[in-house]
Structures are given as structure tokens and as C-alpha cells.
Design an enzyme around this catalytic site. Sequence first.
Site, short mmCIF file in Angstrom:
data_model
loop_
_atom_site.label_atom_id
_atom_site.label_comp_id
_atom_site.label_asym_id
_atom_site.label_seq_id
_atom_site.Cartn_x
_atom_site.Cartn_y
_atom_site.Cartn_z
CG HIS A 1 0.93 -6.78 -2.09
ND1 HIS A 1 2.32 -6.75 -1.39
CD2 HIS A 1 0.07 -8.29 -1.30
CE1 HIS A 1 2.08 -8.05 -0.35
NE2 HIS A 1 1.26 -8.35 -0.63
CG HIS B 1 7.62 -1.89 4.74
ND1 HIS B 1 7.02 -2.47 6.28
CD2 HIS B 1 8.22 -3.16 3.72
CE1 HIS B 1 6.48 -3.42 5.67
NE2 HIS B 1 6.82 -3.96 4.83
CG ASP C 1 10.01 -4.02 -3.21
OD1 ASP C 1 9.72 -4.83 -4.11
OD2 ASP C 1 8.76 -3.58 -2.54
C1 LIG Z 1 4.97 1.41 1.40
C2 LIG Z 1 4.89 2.66 2.31
C3 LIG Z 1 3.21 2.28 1.00
C4 LIG Z 1 4.17 2.21 3.25
O1 LIG Z 1 3.30 3.88 3.85
P1 LIG Z 1 2.92 4.29 5.08
O2 LIG Z 1 3.54 3.51 5.95
O3 LIG Z 1 1.03 3.99 4.78
O4 LIG Z 1 3.49 5.51 5.37
P2 LIG Z 1 2.26 6.57 4.42
O5 LIG Z 1 2.66 6.53 3.24
O6 LIG Z 1 1.45 7.41 5.07
O7 LIG Z 1 3.78 7.69 4.66
C5 LIG Z 1 4.32 8.87 5.92
C6 LIG Z 1 4.70 10.30 5.59
O8 LIG Z 1 6.23 9.11 4.98
C7 LIG Z 1 6.24 9.66 3.39
N1 LIG Z 1 6.46 8.97 2.49
C8 LIG Z 1 6.59 7.80 2.78
N2 LIG Z 1 7.13 6.75 1.76
C9 LIG Z 1 7.64 7.71 1.38
C10 LIG Z 1 8.78 7.40 -0.36
N3 LIG Z 1 9.42 6.23 -1.05
N4 LIG Z 1 9.27 8.53 -0.78
C11 LIG Z 1 8.72 9.83 -0.28
N5 LIG Z 1 7.96 10.25 0.90
C12 LIG Z 1 7.33 8.74 1.86
C13 LIG Z 1 4.34 10.08 3.57
O9 LIG Z 1 4.46 11.26 1.54
C14 LIG Z 1 4.54 10.68 4.34
O10 LIG Z 1 4.47 12.01 4.36
P3 LIG Z 1 3.50 12.83 5.96
O11 LIG Z 1 3.73 12.46 6.99
O12 LIG Z 1 4.73 13.73 5.29
O13 LIG Z 1 2.54 13.33 5.33
C15 LIG Z 1 4.89 3.83 1.72
O14 LIG Z 1 5.98 3.89 2.19
C16 LIG Z 1 5.78 4.61 0.13
O15 LIG Z 1 4.38 3.85 -0.90
N6 LIG Z 1 6.66 3.70 -0.68
C17 LIG Z 1 7.05 3.55 -1.52
C18 LIG Z 1 6.11 2.22 -2.69
C19 LIG Z 1 7.04 0.91 -2.24
O16 LIG Z 1 8.45 1.01 -1.96
N7 LIG Z 1 6.03 -0.33 -2.06
C20 LIG Z 1 6.92 -0.94 -1.53
C21 LIG Z 1 7.27 -1.67 0.20
S1 LIG Z 1 7.79 -2.64 0.70
#
Ligand SMILES: CC(C)(COP(=O)(O)OP(=O)(O)OC[C@H]1O[C@@H](n2cnc3c(N)ncnc32)[C@H](O)[C@@H]1OP(=O)(O)O)[C@@H](O)C(=O)NCCC(=O)NCCS
Length: 385
Positions: free
Chosen positions: A227, A266, A320
Site C-alpha cells: 500500500h 494500478h 508513487d
Molecule cells: C499495483 C499492483 C499491485 C496492481 O496490480 P493488479 O491490478 O492486482 O494487477 P496484477 O498484479 O494482477 O498484474 C496484472 C498483470 O500486469 C503485470 N504487472 C502489473 N504491474 C506490473 C508492474 N509494475 N511491472 C510489471 N508487470 C506488472 C502482472 O505481472 C500481470 O501480468 P500477467 O497478466 O502476465 O500475469 C501492481 O501493478 C504492482 O505490484 N505494481 C508495483 C507496485 C506499485 O507501484 N504499487 C503502488 C500502487 S499505487
Amino acid sequence: MESSNTQNNTYAKGLEGVIAAETEIGFVDGQEGRLVYRGYDISVLSENSNYEEISYLLNFGKLPNRKQMTEYLEQMRANSEVPQDTYDLIQTYGKKAHPMVTLRTVISNLASYDPRESDSSIENQKRIAISIIAKMPAIVGAIHRTILGKDILKSRSELSYAGSFLYYALGRNPDPVETKIMDTALMLHADHGMNASTFSALVTISTLADIYSATTSAISTLKGPLHGGANERALKMIMDIGSPEKAGPYLEAMVARKEKIMGFGHRVYKVYDPRAKILKKYASYISEKSDKKSIFETANKVEEIMINKLGEKGIFPNVDFYSGMIYYSMGLTPEIFTPIFALGRISGWTARSLEYLQNNKLFRPKALYVGERGPKTYISIQERQ
Ligand SMILES: CC(C)(COP(=O)(O)OP(=O)(O)OC[C@H]1O[C@@H](n2cnc3c(N)ncnc32)[C@H](O)[C@@H]1OP(=O)(O)O)[C@@H](O)C(=O)NCCC(=O)NCCS
């Protein structure tokens, strides 16, 4: 969404997609890339407003007129003094504990000075909300000073919310541009839908606990790296990369290892995060001014490569990605980035808690029992294997 229908109830892991409350406070449009506070687009507010106005807007339902603004600022000033015991706690915890541990401990401790903390009337809880919001710049600033091993600075009530935080944190008067940039970052963090920390504030207030408790729950929830911690990690990654030419191979290697690129993607936004769009221009300005231009240039290259690679999948920079480099360029240490998030989000937590309290219903979801149903025979401890 991982969900199933069982015993006539729908199970949604992590409550994904479940609507748990009604709100008039804020709206995140993940398809159009819009963030709205009570009908106002964040791009308009961040250009024209300031954190104090936004805090009023979120908590009291409309933008204040001049008289209301004067009164709100007066209330904030009157409540901004932090008890000496709080500073002592910050000094005790701040040297060894995670800054979010220090923050949640001191916010929780403020309740011990308040003989009316348990009176759950809206008026009383609004009073507490203002009291906490007003103290946050000095508290987060003091935590920063303690991390750096420097003296804590007391009261500069003539400065704005963002300006006083920078003064308490940096030990110098911030210039107007730095203040505007910090003010904008705080406005952009003030509210963001039913995120995990906001939800935990609502669960706590729904028991008719108080705003001190709701805020403490929210800060504890924000502490987690899923988060509140991504801006610190995004900055670390950009600094590790070191220069724009190294971005390509570095990202290739991360993608090959199936690692997530920090500051991208996101749960709600599937287009460019509107907050990141606003912060990017400030990151460009402040990194150049503070001789950290190469960090911005590297970040810009990372963004270009990532959008080419993953933009089609709806993965773009989030808030972020640029906030960490802005804070760092101002001279703030990365450990304080998540408390700064809390400094902005405090007004959203209080606003949503007060809104929920006015139409309260105790949160009490169910869990899907997947254990054994029995009945099993009880074996005494002497005979148990
Ligand atoms: C924010 C976050 C948790 C949202 O994720 P989500 O909506 O649950 O999406 P998922 O994690 O299920 O990812 C969906 C797909 O996109 C990819 N993806 C998502 N974010 C990614 C990232 N930052 N880098 C690389 N690939 C990413 C995943 O690997 C997944 O690929 P696949 O379908 O081939 O398996 C995720 O994007 C993330 O971990 N980002 C990095 C941390 C971050 O910046 N957090 C701050 C959020 S404000």
C-alpha cells in the site's frame, strides 16, 4: 476477480469488486484516468486550490467561503500544538523504530490527553479530526528530524500546512515553489477511493470507536509495502539503474525474472494515473533545480520503455513513480516517504470516517469455513499423540 458463490453468498477474495459503503467524498475513474473530490477534478484542484481547502472540502462537504476558511485555519492553528510527551515519544521510538510505527504510536497516544475521546457524537469526532490533522505536519516533521539525528523544531504557525511540514522536517524555511510542490503532492494523496487504509479506518469507526483509533488503524494498514511503501522502492530502483542508457538492460532483466517494476500498474487505473501526470512536471522541475536531473532523466527513460512494453496491458506510471524523487530532491530521506503519504491522506481518512459514522453500520462480514466440520472426538492431552 477470484470469487465463488457459496451458501447463497458470494465470496470475493480480498473483497475485490465488493461495494462496502456509499460515499459522496471521492471517485476514482480507472478507465478515464480521473480522480474526483466531491465533484471537482483533481487536475483543477491541484492547479487552483491548496491542502487546507481540500481538507475542508473532504471533511465538510464543500469548498469553504472566506469566512469558513478563516475559521478553519484558526481551528487548525489552535489545535496545532503537539504535547511535549509526544515529542519525547518520537525521540524514544524515532531512533530505532520504523517511522510508521512511531507515527501510529504517537497518534494513538494523543487520545490519552483527551478526556472526551469516547464521546462518539459527530461534533466531538469532528473536533478530534481537526485536532489530529492540525498536529500532523509537526509530528511527521519531528519524525524526520529524529531519523536524521537532528533537533526537533517547534511551532511555526504562520506557515501553510505544506510549508510548515517542510519547515519542521528540513529545519529551514522552504521556498514558495517547494511549498507549492509539496502542497500539490499532499492534495493528490488526500483521498483515493476505498483503499485498504481507508477501509480499515471505516471498520474501526463502525464499532463506535473514535477518530484516534480509526486513524491509528489506517496508519497501521498504510505501513504495508503493498500500500504505502512503493514510492521508496521506486526511487531506489531508479537510483540503482543510475543512468538512462542502463534502463533498458535493467528492465529486461527484471521482466525476465518476472519482477514487478515499482511505481507502475494500478488495481483501478488502467490508463496513466492522473496524479502521476501532475507530479511528473514537478519532478522534472525540482530534480533539475536540486542537481538531481539524472534521476529524472533515468525515470523518464524507464517510463518510455515501460509504456512501449506494457502500456498495451494497461500498465502506466502510478503516483508513487514520481513522488519519491520529488521528496528526495527536496532533501527528505526515503524512510519518511510513507509518513508523508499519511500526512496527505489524513484528511481523507477523517472525512470518510465521519461520513460513515453519520450512517453507521457495524462491519461484520463472514468468512467461508473450509475446515473440518466434525464432530470430532476430544482426546485429553495425556492421551494425544
Ligand atoms: C499495483 C499492483 C499491485 C496492481 O496490480 P493488479 O491490478 O492486482 O494487477 P496484477 O498484479 O494482477 O498484474 C496484472 C498483470 O500486469 C503485470 N504487472 C502489473 N504491474 C506490473 C508492474 N509494475 N511491472 C510489471 N508487470 C506488472 C502482472 O505481472 C500481470 O501480468 P500477467 O497478466 O502476465 O500475469 C501492481 O501493478 C504492482 O505490484 N505494481 C508495483 C507496485 C506499485 O507501484 N504499487 C503502488 C500502487 S499505487
